[in-house]
Design a protein around this motif. Structure first.
Motif, mmCIF file in Angstrom:
data_model
loop_
_atom_site.group_PDB
_atom_site.id
_atom_site.type_symbol
_atom_site.label_atom_id
_atom_site.label_comp_id
_atom_site.label_asym_id
_atom_site.label_seq_id
_atom_site.Cartn_x
_atom_site.Cartn_y
_atom_site.Cartn_z
ATOM 1 N N LYS A 180 -3.772 0.967 -2.105
ATOM 2 C CA LYS A 180 -3.028 0.672 -0.876
ATOM 3 C C LYS A 180 -1.689 1.412 -0.834
ATOM 4 O O LYS A 180 -1.267 1.889 0.221
ATOM 5 N N VAL A 181 -1.012 1.506 -1.971
ATOM 6 C CA VAL A 181 0.263 2.231 -2.026
ATOM 7 C C VAL A 181 0.032 3.707 -1.714
ATOM 8 O O VAL A 181 0.796 4.324 -0.968
ATOM 9 N N LYS A 239 -2.977 -3.986 -10.552
ATOM 10 C CA LYS A 239 -4.273 -4.017 -9.872
ATOM 11 C C LYS A 239 -4.599 -2.670 -9.247
ATOM 12 O O LYS A 239 -3.731 -2.039 -8.637
ATOM 13 N N TYR A 251 0.606 -0.068 -12.523
ATOM 14 C CA TYR A 251 0.103 -1.083 -11.589
ATOM 15 C C TYR A 251 -0.699 -2.142 -12.332
ATOM 16 O O TYR A 251 -1.408 -1.823 -13.290
ATOM 17 N N LEU A 297 5.628 1.002 -2.015
ATOM 18 C CA LEU A 297 5.457 -0.069 -3.008
ATOM 19 C C LEU A 297 5.940 -1.404 -2.448
ATOM 20 O O LEU A 297 5.277 -2.430 -2.616
ATOM 21 N N TYR A 324 7.619 -4.794 -6.676
ATOM 22 C CA TYR A 324 7.709 -3.815 -7.774
ATOM 23 C C TYR A 324 9.032 -3.951 -8.504
ATOM 24 O O TYR A 324 9.998 -4.477 -7.982
ATOM 25 N N GLN A 330 3.965 -6.535 -8.952
ATOM 26 C CA GLN A 330 2.633 -5.968 -9.150
ATOM 27 C C GLN A 330 2.663 -4.517 -9.612
ATOM 28 O O GLN A 330 1.629 -3.954 -9.959
ATOM 29 N N VAL A 338 3.506 -2.852 0.118
ATOM 30 C CA VAL A 338 2.206 -3.316 -0.402
ATOM 31 C C VAL A 338 2.345 -4.442 -1.411
ATOM 32 O O VAL A 338 1.613 -5.427 -1.370
ATOM 33 N N CYS A 339 3.264 -4.296 -2.346
ATOM 34 C CA CYS A 339 3.367 -5.277 -3.433
ATOM 35 C C CYS A 339 4.787 -5.308 -3.972
ATOM 36 O O CYS A 339 5.541 -4.379 -3.777
ATOM 37 N N GLU A 386 -6.356 -2.262 -6.602
ATOM 38 C CA GLU A 386 -6.245 -2.378 -5.143
ATOM 39 C C GLU A 386 -4.839 -2.018 -4.668
ATOM 40 O O GLU A 386 -4.670 -1.369 -3.638
ATOM 41 N N ASP A 387 -3.826 -2.463 -5.408
ATOM 42 C CA ASP A 387 -2.447 -2.145 -5.033
ATOM 43 C C ASP A 387 -2.197 -0.647 -5.153
ATOM 44 O O ASP A 387 -1.538 -0.049 -4.296
ATOM 45 N N TYR A 388 -2.709 -0.052 -6.206
ATOM 46 C CA TYR A 388 -2.595 1.399 -6.413
ATOM 47 C C TYR A 388 -3.173 2.145 -5.201
ATOM 48 O O TYR A 388 -2.531 3.030 -4.642
#
Length: 155
Positions: free
Chosen positions: A95-96, A89, A87, A48, A54, A72, A51-52, A91-93
């Motif tokens: 990528k994580v 987004k 999440y 997490l 949290y 995010q 990537v973003c 996309e973040d889900y």
């Protein structure tokens, strides 16, 4: 809440018992149990963070999660080989999940993890339904995998 669609994801470490009890030595069992716990409490958080931004599970889902652009994802909880993450987004889900998969393959080969997600609007009653739906899908898939194993190996 500008974005009305969020993604509620359930991470499930499957096959915990077979991973932990692969050995009959108490020290190895305890070590494997710690690794299972570490898989989400350390490696999920690491993915997490990579990537973003949290928000940790220490606090409830608050308005700060919805307002802060730097955050995010929100860890709702981590316990018993499961984690629930909200999440902003998709996309973040995605990528994580990729980052977590790579980390687990590298650090804990043989440990199986599955992830399920539903789109949600974060309404209080809707979140309960989404949560129940995630666990129902999880149970259904686990039973499907178990049936496959039984058919393949015990026929």
């Amino acid at each position: 809440m500008e974005n009305s669609r969020y993604y509620l994801a359930l991470y499930d470490i499957s096959g915990i018992q077979s991973y932990i009890y692969h050995s009959n030595k108490l020290a190895e069992i305890k070590g494997a149990s710690i690794l299972v716990e570490k898989s989400l409490k350390v490696y999920l958080k690491q993915a997490l963070n990579q990537v973003c931004g949290y928000e940790d599970e220490a606090s409830a889902v608050s308005d700060s999660f919805f307002a802060d652009e730097g955050i995010q994802a929100k860890i709702v909880y981590i316990a018993g080989g499961n984690a629930l993450v909200l999440y902003k987004k998709r996309e973040d889900y995605t990528k994580v999940n990729t980052a977590l998969s790579a980390c687990l393959i590298e650090n804990m080969p043989g440990l199986l993890f599955q992830v399920y997600a539903v789109e949600t609007d974060c309404g209080a009653s809707r979140l309960k339904q989404d949560y129940r739906q995630l666990f129902a899908v999880c149970r259904k898939r686990k039973m499907k995998i178990l049936r496959w194993i039984i058919i393949k190996y015990f026929r």
